[in-house]
Design a protein around this motif. Structure first.
Motif, PDB file in Angstrom:
ATOM      1  N   GLN A 105       1.580  68.160  72.675  1.00  0.00           N
ATOM      2  CA  GLN A 105       1.678  69.515  72.149  1.00  0.00           C
ATOM      3  C   GLN A 105       0.546  70.388  72.673  1.00  0.00           C
ATOM      4  O   GLN A 105       0.762  71.521  73.112  1.00  0.00           O
ATOM      5  CB  GLN A 105       1.659  69.471  70.614  1.00  0.00           C
ATOM      6  CG  GLN A 105       1.386  70.804  69.925  1.00  0.00           C
ATOM      7  CD  GLN A 105       2.470  71.839  70.173  1.00  0.00           C
ATOM      8  OE1 GLN A 105       3.592  71.493  70.519  1.00  0.00           O
ATOM      9  NE2 GLN A 105       2.125  73.106  69.993  1.00  0.00           N
ATOM     10  N   GLN A 109       0.858  73.545  75.111  1.00  0.00           N
ATOM     11  CA  GLN A 109       0.328  74.836  74.669  1.00  0.00           C
ATOM     12  C   GLN A 109      -0.578  75.451  75.729  1.00  0.00           C
ATOM     13  O   GLN A 109      -0.536  76.664  75.974  1.00  0.00           O
ATOM     14  CB  GLN A 109      -0.429  74.637  73.355  1.00  0.00           C
ATOM     15  CG  GLN A 109      -0.794  75.909  72.624  1.00  0.00           C
ATOM     16  CD  GLN A 109      -1.382  75.597  71.255  1.00  0.00           C
ATOM     17  OE1 GLN A 109      -2.214  74.689  71.099  1.00  0.00           O
ATOM     18  NE2 GLN A 109      -0.951  76.322  70.250  1.00  0.00           N
ATOM     19  N   CYS A 114       6.872  75.155  75.596  1.00  0.00           N
ATOM     20  CA  CYS A 114       7.302  75.032  74.205  1.00  0.00           C
ATOM     21  C   CYS A 114       7.717  73.586  73.920  1.00  0.00           C
ATOM     22  O   CYS A 114       8.798  73.145  74.349  1.00  0.00           O
ATOM     23  CB  CYS A 114       8.463  75.971  73.921  1.00  0.00           C
ATOM     24  SG  CYS A 114       8.089  77.702  74.289  1.00  0.00           S
ATOM     25  N   GLY A 138       7.934  71.563  64.567  1.00  0.00           N
ATOM     26  CA  GLY A 138       7.725  72.810  65.300  1.00  0.00           C
ATOM     27  C   GLY A 138       8.067  73.988  64.420  1.00  0.00           C
ATOM     28  O   GLY A 138       8.498  73.816  63.269  1.00  0.00           O
ATOM     29  N   ASP A 139       7.901  75.192  64.944  1.00  0.00           N
ATOM     30  CA  ASP A 139       8.206  76.360  64.111  1.00  0.00           C
ATOM     31  C   ASP A 139       9.687  76.720  64.182  1.00  0.00           C
ATOM     32  O   ASP A 139      10.446  76.207  65.008  1.00  0.00           O
ATOM     33  CB  ASP A 139       7.317  77.554  64.478  1.00  0.00           C
ATOM     34  CG  ASP A 139       7.539  78.061  65.899  1.00  0.00           C
ATOM     35  OD1 ASP A 139       8.680  78.053  66.380  1.00  0.00           O
ATOM     36  OD2 ASP A 139       6.543  78.484  66.533  1.00  0.00           O
ATOM     37  N   ASP A 140      10.099  77.591  63.292  1.00  0.00           N
ATOM     38  CA  ASP A 140      11.516  77.934  63.144  1.00  0.00           C
ATOM     39  C   ASP A 140      12.109  78.499  64.431  1.00  0.00           C
ATOM     40  O   ASP A 140      13.251  78.175  64.786  1.00  0.00           O
ATOM     41  CB  ASP A 140      11.710  78.952  62.011  1.00  0.00           C
ATOM     42  CG  ASP A 140      11.476  78.354  60.637  1.00  0.00           C
ATOM     43  OD1 ASP A 140      11.648  77.125  60.485  1.00  0.00           O
ATOM     44  OD2 ASP A 140      11.115  79.106  59.709  1.00  0.00           O
ATOM     45  N   HIS A 159      14.101  69.615  59.685  1.00  0.00           N
ATOM     46  CA  HIS A 159      12.868  70.287  60.087  1.00  0.00           C
ATOM     47  C   HIS A 159      11.744  69.668  59.277  1.00  0.00           C
ATOM     48  O   HIS A 159      11.549  69.979  58.105  1.00  0.00           O
ATOM     49  CB  HIS A 159      12.968  71.784  59.845  1.00  0.00           C
ATOM     50  CG  HIS A 159      11.811  72.554  60.409  1.00  0.00           C
ATOM     51  ND1 HIS A 159      11.719  73.923  60.315  1.00  0.00           N
ATOM     52  CD2 HIS A 159      10.690  72.147  61.085  1.00  0.00           C
ATOM     53  CE1 HIS A 159      10.592  74.321  60.903  1.00  0.00           C
ATOM     54  NE2 HIS A 159       9.956  73.258  61.365  1.00  0.00           N
ATOM     55  N   PRO A 162       5.471  71.431  60.747  1.00  0.00           N
ATOM     56  CA  PRO A 162       4.879  71.904  62.002  1.00  0.00           C
ATOM     57  C   PRO A 162       4.829  70.808  63.057  1.00  0.00           C
ATOM     58  O   PRO A 162       5.166  69.649  62.794  1.00  0.00           O
ATOM     59  CB  PRO A 162       3.469  72.342  61.582  1.00  0.00           C
ATOM     60  CG  PRO A 162       3.188  71.580  60.338  1.00  0.00           C
ATOM     61  CD  PRO A 162       4.499  71.416  59.644  1.00  0.00           C
ATOM     62  N   SER A 163       4.411  71.180  64.245  1.00  0.00           N
ATOM     63  CA  SER A 163       4.356  70.233  65.358  1.00  0.00           C
ATOM     64  C   SER A 163       3.659  68.937  64.951  1.00  0.00           C
ATOM     65  O   SER A 163       2.621  68.956  64.298  1.00  0.00           O
ATOM     66  CB  SER A 163       3.605  70.873  66.530  1.00  0.00           C
ATOM     67  OG  SER A 163       3.499  69.959  67.601  1.00  0.00           O
TER      68      SER A 163
END
Length: 291
Positions: A105, A109, A114, A138-140, A159, A162-163
């Protein structure tokens, strides 16, 4: 859904190739890389390096067995990250450690790539039926971008947060799976040693609510002595080892998981590439010569 997008697979083994089949049915094109340079039925082009796959693909999906394989596939001049561009989507479906997940990640970044950690729950039958459960971190907004791919390979996407959350949830799930199988194997061994009829015993366990559908499938196969790999012992043992390490870092005691890992280490020595349910066979063998 029909799309002209290309999915680039890094790793194209038993799980990934079945995911690929379902993505092709949905209209995606595929390219792939494996360390051996071989695989598939000839309908998927194989390229010489992960970087080459990344350059050809709109979305990269990595499915490799462990941290070491992930590092070899992602980093360096021939790694996938070297061939990716800003805002490209990288889906890591591998079952790897939280540390390897977080490192990927961070590396993504730094290049504005992504990255979604998205290990899957399910074995080859679920992969073939597009019935996997995707465990995504991860984010939405990122998950929305990946949703068309996830919908082609799975029945639902969780979901996890977060990562990194997907990788951590996968360890929870596989720990339960491994410990559950160990309990089944031990109690079957007791039943056999105590003189219960073998056929009756295996059949009875298929009828009771305390056994999960997953473990009932393993019991049915073990009754026939069929340990054809759906989830090889070497990978199950690896996931248990990762869970123990991750839990130790959080100072969470896991005596049950530790004992299960030892049982699976023994099974890995005897049947590394057979299904992890070979532990049932190992335990049956131990009691087979009892009077």
């Amino acid at each position: 859904m029909t799309t002209q997008q290309t999915i680039g697979f890094i790793g194209f083994g038993a799980m990934a190739s079945r995911m690929g089949d379902n993505l092709k049915k949905a209209g995606y094109a595929l390219v792939a890389y494996t360390p051996s340079g071989k695989g598939g039925d000839g309908s998927t082009p194989f390229l010489p390096s992960p970087a080459d796959v990344a350059k050809k693909a709109d979305i990269v999906l990595v499915c490799v067995p462990d941290d070491e394989a992930l590092a070899a596939a992602m980093y360096g001049e021939n790694g996938a990250l070297a061939g990716m561009h800003a805002n490209q989507l990288l889906l890591n479906t591998s079952s790897v450690s939280p540390e390897a997940t977080d490192a990927l990640q961070k590396a993504g970044q730094d290049k504005e790539i992504c990255v979604i950690d998205s290990p899957v729950s399910g074995s080859t039958p679920e992969a073939e039926a597009a019935a996997l459960v995707i465990l995504a971190g991860g984010d939405d907004a990122l998950l929305a971008r990946a949703k068309p791919v996830f919908d082609c390979i799975g029945k639902t996407t969780i979901h996890a947060g977060p990562s990194g959350s997907g990788a951590r949830l996968k360890l929870v799930i596989n720990g339960i799976m491994g410990a559950g199988l160990a309990a089944v194997a031990e109690t079957i061994a007791y039943g056999l040693a105590a003189g219960l009829d073998r056929s009756m015993l295996f059949d009875a366990l298929g009828e009771v609510a305390v056994i999960s559908p997953h473990h009932k499938r393993k019991i049915r196969a073990a009754k026939e002595g069929d340990f054809t790999p759906q989830f090889p012992t070497r990978l199950m043992q690896k996931d248990m080892r990762l869970l123990l390490d991750a839990a130790a870092r959080q100072a969470v005691p896991m005596p049950t998981m530790a004992a299960t890992t030892q049982q699976l280490s023994l099974t890995r020595r005897a049947a590394a590439n057979e299904d992890y349910s070979a532990l049932i066979g190992v335990m049956e063998h131990i009691v087979a010569n009892d009077a």
